[in-house]
Design a protein around this motif. Structure first.
Motif, short mmCIF file in Angstrom:
data_model
loop_
_atom_site.label_atom_id
_atom_site.label_comp_id
_atom_site.label_asym_id
_atom_site.label_seq_id
_atom_site.Cartn_x
_atom_site.Cartn_y
_atom_site.Cartn_z
N CYS A 11 0.85 -1.18 0.00
CA CYS A 11 0.00 0.00 0.00
C CYS A 11 0.89 1.24 0.00
O CYS A 11 2.12 1.14 -0.10
CB CYS A 11 -0.94 -0.03 1.20
SG CYS A 11 -0.08 0.11 2.79
N HIS A 12 0.32 2.41 0.14
CA HIS A 12 1.13 3.63 0.05
C HIS A 12 2.00 3.84 1.28
O HIS A 12 3.19 4.19 1.17
CB HIS A 12 0.24 4.85 -0.18
CG HIS A 12 1.03 6.08 -0.51
ND1 HIS A 12 1.31 7.05 0.42
CD2 HIS A 12 1.64 6.45 -1.65
CE1 HIS A 12 2.05 8.00 -0.17
NE2 HIS A 12 2.27 7.65 -1.42
N CYS A 13 1.45 3.61 2.47
CA CYS A 13 2.22 3.87 3.69
C CYS A 13 3.17 2.73 4.04
O CYS A 13 4.05 2.90 4.87
CB CYS A 13 1.27 4.16 4.86
SG CYS A 13 0.41 2.71 5.49
N GLY A 14 2.97 1.57 3.42
CA GLY A 14 3.88 0.45 3.64
C GLY A 14 3.44 -0.51 4.72
O GLY A 14 4.13 -1.50 4.98
N ALA A 15 2.28 -0.26 5.36
CA ALA A 15 1.81 -1.18 6.40
C ALA A 15 1.47 -2.54 5.80
O ALA A 15 1.72 -3.58 6.40
CB ALA A 15 0.59 -0.59 7.11
N CYS A 74 -6.03 -0.45 3.09
CA CYS A 74 -5.25 -0.11 4.27
C CYS A 74 -5.99 0.92 5.11
O CYS A 74 -6.44 1.95 4.60
CB CYS A 74 -3.89 0.41 3.84
SG CYS A 74 -2.90 1.01 5.22
N THR A 76 -4.76 2.90 7.19
CA THR A 76 -3.96 4.12 7.37
C THR A 76 -3.96 4.99 6.12
O THR A 76 -4.26 6.17 6.18
CB THR A 76 -2.52 3.75 7.74
OG1 THR A 76 -2.55 2.92 8.90
CG2 THR A 76 -1.68 4.99 8.01
N CYS A 77 -3.65 4.40 4.96
CA CYS A 77 -3.49 5.22 3.75
C CYS A 77 -4.63 5.05 2.76
O CYS A 77 -4.71 5.80 1.78
CB CYS A 77 -2.14 4.94 3.09
SG CYS A 77 -1.99 3.30 2.36
ZN LIG Z 1 -1.19 1.87 3.97
#
Ligand SMILES: [Zn+2]
Length: 120
Positions: A11-15, A74, A76-77
């Motif tokens: 994903c974008h934030c890497g989680a 995700c 988060t992002c």
């Molecule tokens: Zn994310």
């Protein structure tokens, strides 16, 4: 891109991080009410060729219409880097978002098949 290869996606934030072994020989986009908003490029692969490396507890699930596909994004992002579904024959599949592969790959847009999900 027709040979199978192990790709890394996130994903974008890497989680959310995953590895998937697949050939990118069936890339598609879709004009259904959700996919046209997301604008993703899909590639299906058997679930056994997909490994979620991190972020299982950071995914939110969304289903609509026939509810056959579990859209996972995700918390988060907000990026949907993959979804889970089936092939209609009882086999578990994943649909990866080719735009979430890292490092980014050059997508040959002329190879993308257009799925008429809006009228399916
Ligand atoms: Zn994310």
């Amino acid at each position: 891109m027709s040979e199978a290869h192990t790709y890394h996606g996130q994903c974008h934030c890497g989680a959310v991080q995953y590895d998937v072994s697949t050939a990118l020989d069936g890339m598609g986009d879709c004009n259904c009410s959700r996919c046209r908003r997301v604008g993703w490029v899909l590639q299906s692969a058997p679930a056994g060729q997909f490994t979620l490396l991190s972020g299982a507890d950071n995914l939110t699930s969304y289903r609509f219409n026939t509810e056959n596909i579990e859209h996972l994004f995700c918390k988060t992002c907000g990026i949907e880097s993959f979804a889970r579904g089936g092939d209609g024959k009882g086999n578990a599949m994943v649909m990866i978002n080719v735009n979430c592969l890292e490092p980014a790959i050059a997508v040959d847009r002329s190879m993308i098949k257009h799925w008429d999900g809006a009228n399916w």
